[in-house]
Motif scaffolding. Structure first.
Motif, PDB file in Angstrom:
ATOM      1  N   ARG A  54      22.956  11.395  77.212  1.00 14.09           N
ATOM      2  CA  ARG A  54      23.390  10.365  76.252  1.00 14.09           C
ATOM      3  C   ARG A  54      22.700  10.467  74.900  1.00 14.09           C
ATOM      4  NH1 ARG A  54      23.938   5.016  80.073  1.00 14.09           N
ATOM      5  NH2 ARG A  54      25.288   5.974  81.630  1.00 14.09           N
ATOM      6  N   SER A  55      22.022  11.550  74.673  1.00 11.25           N
ATOM      7  CA  SER A  55      21.415  11.729  73.357  1.00 11.25           C
ATOM      8  C   SER A  55      22.510  11.840  72.301  1.00 11.25           C
ATOM      9  CB  SER A  55      20.577  13.002  73.329  1.00 11.25           C
ATOM     10  OG  SER A  55      20.358  13.388  71.992  1.00 11.25           O
ATOM     11  N   PRO A  56      22.382  11.078  71.229  1.00 16.68           N
ATOM     12  CA  PRO A  56      23.425  11.160  70.197  1.00 16.68           C
ATOM     13  C   PRO A  56      23.223  12.321  69.236  1.00 16.68           C
ATOM     14  CG  PRO A  56      21.851   9.431  69.646  1.00 16.68           C
ATOM     15  CD  PRO A  56      21.407  10.012  70.968  1.00 16.68           C
ATOM     16  N   VAL A  57      22.081  12.947  69.260  1.00 15.67           N
ATOM     17  CA  VAL A  57      21.785  13.914  68.192  1.00 15.67           C
ATOM     18  C   VAL A  57      21.420  15.307  68.667  1.00 15.67           C
ATOM     19  CG1 VAL A  57      21.097  12.193  66.488  1.00 15.67           C
ATOM     20  CG2 VAL A  57      19.392  13.074  68.084  1.00 15.67           C
ATOM     21  N   GLU A  58      20.954  15.462  69.885  1.00 14.92           N
ATOM     22  CA  GLU A  58      20.456  16.783  70.291  1.00 14.92           C
ATOM     23  C   GLU A  58      21.595  17.779  70.431  1.00 14.92           C
ATOM     24  OE1 GLU A  58      17.330  17.416  70.307  1.00 14.92           O
ATOM     25  OE2 GLU A  58      16.778  15.332  69.961  1.00 14.92           O
ATOM     26  N   GLU A  59      21.272  19.062  70.207  1.00  8.28           N
ATOM     27  CA  GLU A  59      22.290  20.116  70.287  1.00  8.28           C
ATOM     28  C   GLU A  59      22.765  20.318  71.729  1.00  8.28           C
ATOM     29  OE1 GLU A  59      21.209  23.868  68.677  1.00  8.28           O
ATOM     30  OE2 GLU A  59      20.502  22.988  66.811  1.00  8.28           O
ATOM     31  N   VAL A  60      24.022  20.738  71.861  1.00  9.92           N
ATOM     32  CA  VAL A  60      24.586  21.051  73.170  1.00  9.92           C
ATOM     33  C   VAL A  60      25.111  22.479  73.131  1.00  9.92           C
ATOM     34  CG1 VAL A  60      26.317  20.448  74.903  1.00  9.92           C
ATOM     35  CG2 VAL A  60      25.282  18.650  73.488  1.00  9.92           C
ATOM     36  N   GLY A  61      24.650  23.313  74.075  1.00 12.30           N
ATOM     37  CA  GLY A  61      25.119  24.692  74.145  1.00 12.30           C
ATOM     38  C   GLY A  61      26.333  24.819  75.054  1.00 12.30           C
ATOM     39  N   ALA A  62      26.794  26.045  75.201  1.00 16.69           N
ATOM     40  CA  ALA A  62      27.988  26.312  76.019  1.00 16.69           C
ATOM     41  C   ALA A  62      27.561  26.857  77.380  1.00 16.69           C
ATOM     42  CB  ALA A  62      28.889  27.309  75.302  1.00 16.69           C
ATOM     43  N   ALA A  63      27.708  26.030  78.407  1.00 18.83           N
ATOM     44  CA  ALA A  63      27.399  26.475  79.775  1.00 18.83           C
ATOM     45  C   ALA A  63      28.542  27.336  80.298  1.00 18.83           C
ATOM     46  CB  ALA A  63      27.189  25.269  80.676  1.00 18.83           C
ATOM     47  N   ILE A  64      28.222  28.235  81.240  1.00 16.93           N
ATOM     48  CA  ILE A  64      29.281  29.081  81.803  1.00 16.93           C
ATOM     49  C   ILE A  64      29.892  28.456  83.055  1.00 16.93           C
ATOM     50  CG2 ILE A  64      28.481  31.284  80.889  1.00 16.93           C
ATOM     51  CD1 ILE A  64      27.089  31.724  83.612  1.00 16.93           C
ATOM     52  N   ALA A  65      29.152  27.575  83.701  1.00 15.99           N
ATOM     53  CA  ALA A  65      29.664  26.994  84.945  1.00 15.99           C
ATOM     54  C   ALA A  65      28.853  25.759  85.303  1.00 15.99           C
ATOM     55  CB  ALA A  65      29.582  28.018  86.082  1.00 15.99           C
ATOM     56  N   LEU A  66      29.443  24.977  86.171  1.00 18.33           N
ATOM     57  CA  LEU A  66      28.807  23.759  86.676  1.00 18.33           C
ATOM     58  C   LEU A  66      28.745  23.859  88.202  1.00 18.33           C
ATOM     59  CD1 LEU A  66      28.076  20.651  86.646  1.00 18.33           C
ATOM     60  CD2 LEU A  66      30.553  20.240  86.623  1.00 18.33           C
TER      61      LEU A  66
END
Ligand SMILES: Cc1cc2nc3c(=O)[nH]c(=O)nc-3n(C[C@H](O)[C@H](O)[C@H](O)COP(=O)(O)OP(=O)(O)OC[C@H]3O[C@@H](n4cnc5c(N)ncnc54)[C@H](O)[C@@H]3O)c2cc1C
Length: 145
Positions: A54-66
């Motif tokens: 729920r961070s409004p500001v931190e960066e989000v990368g691209a995961a390959i799978a969950l």
């Protein structure tokens, strides 16, 4: 040429190859999926939705799978598989953190433990609860009340 006290420095390409995480292919992911009681998801929309807290500001990368783990063995299998391939793993519970700690980084597998939410024992007299790693505080407190 280097002297005995000097270590040859890697070229920028060598350094980046040594530190860049491996990118598993579909066959690699099948190997992991076959070891799970839970599920492995690669649908980009689903993976993306599980790639942030729920961070409004931190960066989000691209995961390959969950990976939606349902038991300890799923966690062990995921970490072993990732370790063998140099793939980063980001663990998440409910994703309620506010600091981006559960946000994906590029090339990672997101390990979701929120289904491992059983409450094992409740001891009201000692205000003590044993619960599995994905059990939220809200659920745990609700059961104790
Ligand atoms: C409205 C609100 C109020 C809050 N109030 C408080 C408060 O009063 N006090 C407080 O301390 N916090 C508070 N928080 C913060 C939040 O609830 C905590 O960070 C919470 O403990 C996160 O749990 P989670 O399962 O959602 O973890 P996530 O957000 O999914 O992950 C949090 C971090 O833990 C790691 N992680 C998650 N599960 C595991 C695991 N099984 N093994 C290893 N690493 C794991 C993740 O990688 C990440 O770094 C609040 C948050 C909200 C939204």
């Amino acid at each position: 040429m280097s002297t005995p006290h000097q270590r040859e420095q890697p070229t920028p390409d060598e350094a980046s190859a040594a530190t860049a995480p491996a990118v598993p292919n579909a066959a690699d992911l099948d190997v992991l999926a076959a070891q799970l009681s839970g599920t492995l998801v690669t649908d980009p929309d689903v993976v993306d939705a599980a790639s942030r807290d729920r961070s409004p500001v931190e960066e989000v990368g691209a995961a390959i799978a969950l990976v939606r783990a349902t038991c300890r063995d799923d966690v062990v299998a995921t970490l072993r598989w990732a370790n063998e391939r140099g793939v980063p793993v980001i663990t998440r519970g409910a994703g309620t953190g506010l600091s981006g700690g559960a946000n994906a980084i590029d090339g990672c597998v997101v390990l979701d433990v929120s289904r491992m939410n059983a409450i094992k024992t409740i001891n009201p007299s000692r205000a003590h609860r044993r619960r599995r790693t994905g059990c939220s505080q809200r659920r745990s407190v609700g059961r104790s009340a």
